[in-house]
Design an enzyme around this catalytic site. Structure first.
Site, PDB file in Angstrom:
ATOM      1  NE  ARG A  49      11.986 -45.250 -18.660  1.00  0.00           N
ATOM      2  CZ  ARG A  49      12.922 -44.185 -18.157  1.00  0.00           C
ATOM      3  NH1 ARG A  49      14.045 -44.335 -17.892  1.00  0.00           N
ATOM      4  NH2 ARG A  49      12.199 -42.815 -18.045  1.00  0.00           N
ATOM      5  CD  GLU A  80       6.368 -52.341  -5.850  1.00  0.00           C
ATOM      6  OE1 GLU A  80       6.194 -51.548  -6.585  1.00  0.00           O
ATOM      7  OE2 GLU A  80       7.292 -52.449  -5.028  1.00  0.00           O
ATOM      8  CE  LYS A 105      13.268 -50.105 -10.898  1.00  0.00           C
ATOM      9  NZ  LYS A 105      13.034 -50.780  -9.665  1.00  0.00           N
ATOM     10  CD1 TRP A 112       2.907 -46.565 -17.231  1.00  0.00           C
ATOM     11  CD2 TRP A 112       2.656 -44.409 -16.115  1.00  0.00           C
ATOM     12  NE1 TRP A 112       2.515 -46.559 -15.667  1.00  0.00           N
ATOM     13  CE2 TRP A 112       2.188 -45.294 -15.041  1.00  0.00           C
ATOM     14  CE3 TRP A 112       2.665 -42.856 -15.916  1.00  0.00           C
ATOM     15  CZ2 TRP A 112       1.883 -44.902 -14.008  1.00  0.00           C
ATOM     16  CZ3 TRP A 112       2.078 -42.648 -14.667  1.00  0.00           C
ATOM     17  CH2 TRP A 112       1.746 -43.427 -13.501  1.00  0.00           C
ATOM     18  CE  LYS A 166       9.162 -54.107  -3.155  1.00  0.00           C
ATOM     19  NZ  LYS A 166       9.917 -52.913  -2.873  1.00  0.00           N
ATOM     20  CB  CYS A 208       7.102 -41.916 -21.499  1.00  0.00           C
ATOM     21  SG  CYS A 208       5.253 -41.339 -21.074  1.00  0.00           S
ATOM     22  CG  ASN A 237       9.882 -40.150 -21.970  1.00  0.00           C
ATOM     23  OD1 ASN A 237       8.978 -40.353 -22.717  1.00  0.00           O
ATOM     24  ND2 ASN A 237      10.933 -40.265 -21.551  1.00  0.00           N
ATOM     25  N   GLY A 238       7.392 -36.724 -19.983  1.00  0.00           N
ATOM     26  CA  GLY A 238       7.130 -35.481 -18.977  1.00  0.00           C
ATOM     27  C   GLY A 238       5.762 -35.035 -19.177  1.00  0.00           C
ATOM     28  CG  HIS A 240      -3.792 -48.183  20.069  1.00  0.00           C
ATOM     29  ND1 HIS A 240      -4.386 -47.819  21.236  1.00  0.00           N
ATOM     30  CD2 HIS A 240      -2.379 -48.697  20.355  1.00  0.00           C
ATOM     31  CE1 HIS A 240      -3.212 -47.846  22.377  1.00  0.00           C
ATOM     32  NE2 HIS A 240      -2.181 -48.316  21.708  1.00  0.00           N
ATOM     33  CD  GLU A 284      10.526 -52.117   0.598  1.00  0.00           C
ATOM     34  OE1 GLU A 284       9.958 -50.846   0.530  1.00  0.00           O
ATOM     35  OE2 GLU A 284      10.901 -52.731  -0.536  1.00  0.00           O
TER      36      GLU A 284
HETATM   37  C1  AGP Z   1       9.504 -49.771  -5.116  1.00  0.00           C
HETATM   38  O1  AGP Z   1       8.988 -51.305  -5.071  1.00  0.00           O
HETATM   39  C2  AGP Z   1       8.479 -49.165  -5.812  1.00  0.00           C
HETATM   40  N1  AGP Z   1       8.246 -49.382  -6.894  1.00  0.00           N
HETATM   41  C3  AGP Z   1       8.444 -47.494  -5.553  1.00  0.00           C
HETATM   42  O2  AGP Z   1       7.983 -47.263  -4.189  1.00  0.00           O
HETATM   43  C4  AGP Z   1       9.773 -46.932  -5.477  1.00  0.00           C
HETATM   44  O3  AGP Z   1      10.716 -47.152  -4.440  1.00  0.00           O
HETATM   45  C5  AGP Z   1       9.533 -45.350  -5.364  1.00  0.00           C
HETATM   46  O4  AGP Z   1       8.885 -44.990  -6.675  1.00  0.00           O
HETATM   47  C6  AGP Z   1      10.893 -44.282  -5.561  1.00  0.00           C
HETATM   48  O5  AGP Z   1      11.650 -44.691  -6.445  1.00  0.00           O
HETATM   49  P1  AGP Z   1      13.056 -44.149  -6.408  1.00  0.00           P
HETATM   50  O6  AGP Z   1      14.101 -44.956  -5.614  1.00  0.00           O
HETATM   51  O7  AGP Z   1      13.599 -44.322  -8.073  1.00  0.00           O
HETATM   52  O8  AGP Z   1      13.323 -42.531  -6.297  1.00  0.00           O
END
Ligand code: AGP
Length: 611
Positions: free
Chosen positions: A27, A491, A606, A75, A488, A2, A100-101, A507, A484
């Site tokens: 966000r 997501e 985000k 959100w 990517k 949010c 927010n929260g 395995h 990683e």
């Molecule tokens: C990264 O591509 C992601 N969107 C997500 O995993 C992100 O890295 C994670 O939420 C941690 O965020 P931060 O680095 O702001 O703590």
């Protein structure tokens, strides 16, 4: 997650609120709304599920104007992303709230409020806050400020709030606990937001509220009260960000822009932190030498991409600096009663500095009493930096795309600086440090070179458009690089992707390999190369399609079912930074081909500011 924007001014605030919401779109959210007090002090509200553009359309059809207002991108957590669940929430056409929260005791509050006969129009936890403010406190004679102060005392959980009332039309009240909130200071006007980016077109002067603060804003005055109710002064800070730091410019997507910003971001992260081939210890804070002197082991805590950066750093800590290092996902660490030895340095890594699990894990770690803390973070005034003994800021600049790219490579750069300063006390000689510093100083230029692979990777990505699964393989530090890469791809392109250490193939995962399964391997020219080659033979023997990002000197050749892309030949220590770049480009181009919302992938936010 949010987003909040609010304003109190002489001018019409609706355009400011809308522009702020647009700037918070990155966000992640699924509905948007705003409320203003109009010239007759009536509350006017507009809300829409979907994008801010839908809200704008609704507002051009039925405009609303006012000089005090609050706005929100939601959100969904409690209740679906519908209009009735969108913020602001209003009680009795009098008080409006954005939040927010998460309020953890909302069920109890709701039961108490139902028993008193209050009616609910949404499924949200937020609605209990607005009822509490109006029905329970204003109705009993408190003014708006006192009502908010009384309300937050009874809230359990996290909140950042913006509150307005038609009975007190010259005021905007704000409060925070566990969720970020800044006050923007204008000339004869004040603003609030969950992120400075929302307010950059109207001010560059900010006050960062502390945990438990409540602020009372009028056009001409600002009073801040701490969690005990005492009036306090908070420093005004000048932001170095310009309004166009968050503009897209020549790029099609923020993720693309951010991938190409990496050479500059990495160079900025190193800037002024190395003198005479040595990393300057004070870059980590004035207590750095005293704390580093005591450190015997390192515990890294983070989430998502930042966790992957931590995994790579753990290889560096142990192999280069001879310091024991363990890495944990924050959401696990915080609930498992971990054992932390005396003289452990707890390193949290976070692009946003607002990730709820990472913050909670840090609190847990600090509660053990034994540890020192260091944050590697991209946001100077974040909750994480405020809670940590030492800080090393990555200087990536605002990262808007949900998929972290420059955030990741600058974290790796910063972590390598940390490995070098700590390693100095554990056996890294001045000569070795000089050598490693020399490699680090070449990273930006090498990244620039690797970015030239963009077009060949775009062409390669066409082979992934119809795939449903992908497997990423690596060994050593290339295993977290593969993790990683898989994160990517999944997501932003929604292709199911898994990463494995190549030695684990037989395995289990080898059973998945057939001609439909693309297998992406990262192959620098290091002592594990021959082992990796044998693992890749196992894949070929089962008809798998291989895509190998290989050091030009690693001896791979493209042939039937094997596509090799040569990556700039590079020293093994910095290879994780360099090899991450082609994987970022691959997932970006695959997502573009698949037509997904690259910068705002479905269901993701985000900064994950709730648990
Ligand atoms: C990264 O591509 C992601 N969107 C997500 O995993 C992100 O890295 C994670 O939420 C941690 O965020 P931060 O680095 O702001 O703590």
């Amino acid at each position: 997650m949010c987003g909040i924007v609010g304003a109190i001014a002489e001018r019409d605030v609706t355009p400011i609120l809308l522009e702020g919401l647009r700037r918070l779109e990155y966000r992640g959210y699924d509905s948007a709304g705003l409320a203003v007090l109009d010239s007759k002090h009536h509350l006017q509200r507009a809300r829409k599920p979907g994008k801010v553009a839908m809200l704008e359309q609704a507002l051009s059809a039925s405009p609303i104007h006012g000089t005090v207002g609050i706005a929100h991108t939601r959100w969904a957590t409690h209740g679906e992303p519908t209009e009735s669940n969108a913020h602001p929430h209003i009680c009795n056409q009098t008080v409006a709230v954005v939040h927010n929260g998460i309020i953890e005791n909302h069920d109890t509050l709701r039961e108490q409020q139902r028993a008193k006969g209050y009616t609910f129009t949404s499924d949200t936890d937020t609605e209990t806050i607005v009822h509490e403010i109006y029905e329970n406190h204003i109705n009993k004679g408190l003014d708006l400020l006192a009502a908010v102060q009384a309300t937050v005392k009874g809230l359990h959980g996290a909140y950042a709030l913006g509150v307005i009332s038609k009975q007190d039309p010259q005021r905007l009240i704000t409060a925070r606990m566990g969720s970020p909130l800044v006050i923007g200071v204008g000339i004869g006007e004040y603003f609030i937001a969950s992120d400075v980016a929302a307010l950059l077109p109207v001010t560059r002067r900010f006050i960062f509220l502390e945990e438990g603060d409540v602020a009372d804003l009028t056009r001409q005055s600002l009073r801040i009260f701490d969690r005990t109710g005492k009036q306090v002064e908070r420093e005004i800070k000048e932001s170095e960000l310009s309004a166009d730091a968050v503009e897209l410019g020549q790029y099609r997507h923020y993720m693309q822009k951010e991938i190409f910003e990496q050479p500059r971001a990495i160079a900025d992260t190193l800037e002024g932190r190395i003198v005479n081939d040595q990393v300057i210890e004070q870059s980590f804070g004035h207590q750095a030498s005293e704390i580093f002197e005591q450190i015997k082991e390192v515990r890294i805590i983070a989430c998502g991409t930042s966790y992957h950066a931590g995994l790579i750093a753990s290889y560096w800590f142990e192999s280069l600096a001879d310091i024991p290092c363990r890495v944990e996902v924050a959401s696990e660490f915080r609930y498992r009663q971990p054992h932390l030895r005396k003289n452990t340095l707890v390193v949290t890594i976070s692009q946003s500095g607002e990730t709820a699990d990472t913050l909670a894990a840090l609190k847990e770690a600090k509660a053990s009493g034994n540890v020192h803390s260091l944050a590697v973070c991209n946001v100077a005034e974040s909750s994480l930096t405020r809670e940590s003994d030492l800080i090393l800021l990555t200087r990536a600049g605002p990262e808007i795309g949900v998929a972290s790219t420059k955030g990741f490579t600058t974290q790796l750069t910063a972590l390598l600086l940390l490995v070098l300063v700590l390693g100095r006390r554990h056996g890294i000689s001045a000569k070795r440090e000089k050598e490693l510093v020399h490699h680090l100083e070449q990273v930006a230029a090498k990244v620039e070179k690797v970015l030239e692979m963009d077009e060949s990777i775009r062409l390669l990505s066409e082979q992934f458009g119809d795939k449903e699964h992908a497997l990423f393989l690596g060994r050593g530090t290339m295993y977290p690089v593969a993790m990683e890469g898989a994160l990517k791809l999944k997501e932003i392109s929604y292709i199911h992707a898994e990463a494995y250490p190549a030695g684990e193939l037989k395995h289990g995962p080898l059973a998945l390999v057939d001609s439909e399964m693309p297998i992406i391997a990262v192959a620098p020219n290091n002592e594990l190369l021959e082992k990796l080659k044998s693992n890749l033979q196992e894949v070929r023997a089962r008809g798998g399609k291989l895509f190998v990002f290989a050091d030009g000197e690693a001896g791979f050749k493209s042939e039937v079912d094997v596509t090799v892309l040569d990556v700039e030949s590079i020293n093994d220590v910095i290879a994780p930074i360099i090899f991450s770049i082609p994987l970022q480009l691959l997932s970006y181009h695959v997502a573009v081909i698949k037509g997904t919302d690259v910068d705002k992938p479905r269901n993701l936010a985000k900064a994950v500011t709730v648990e």
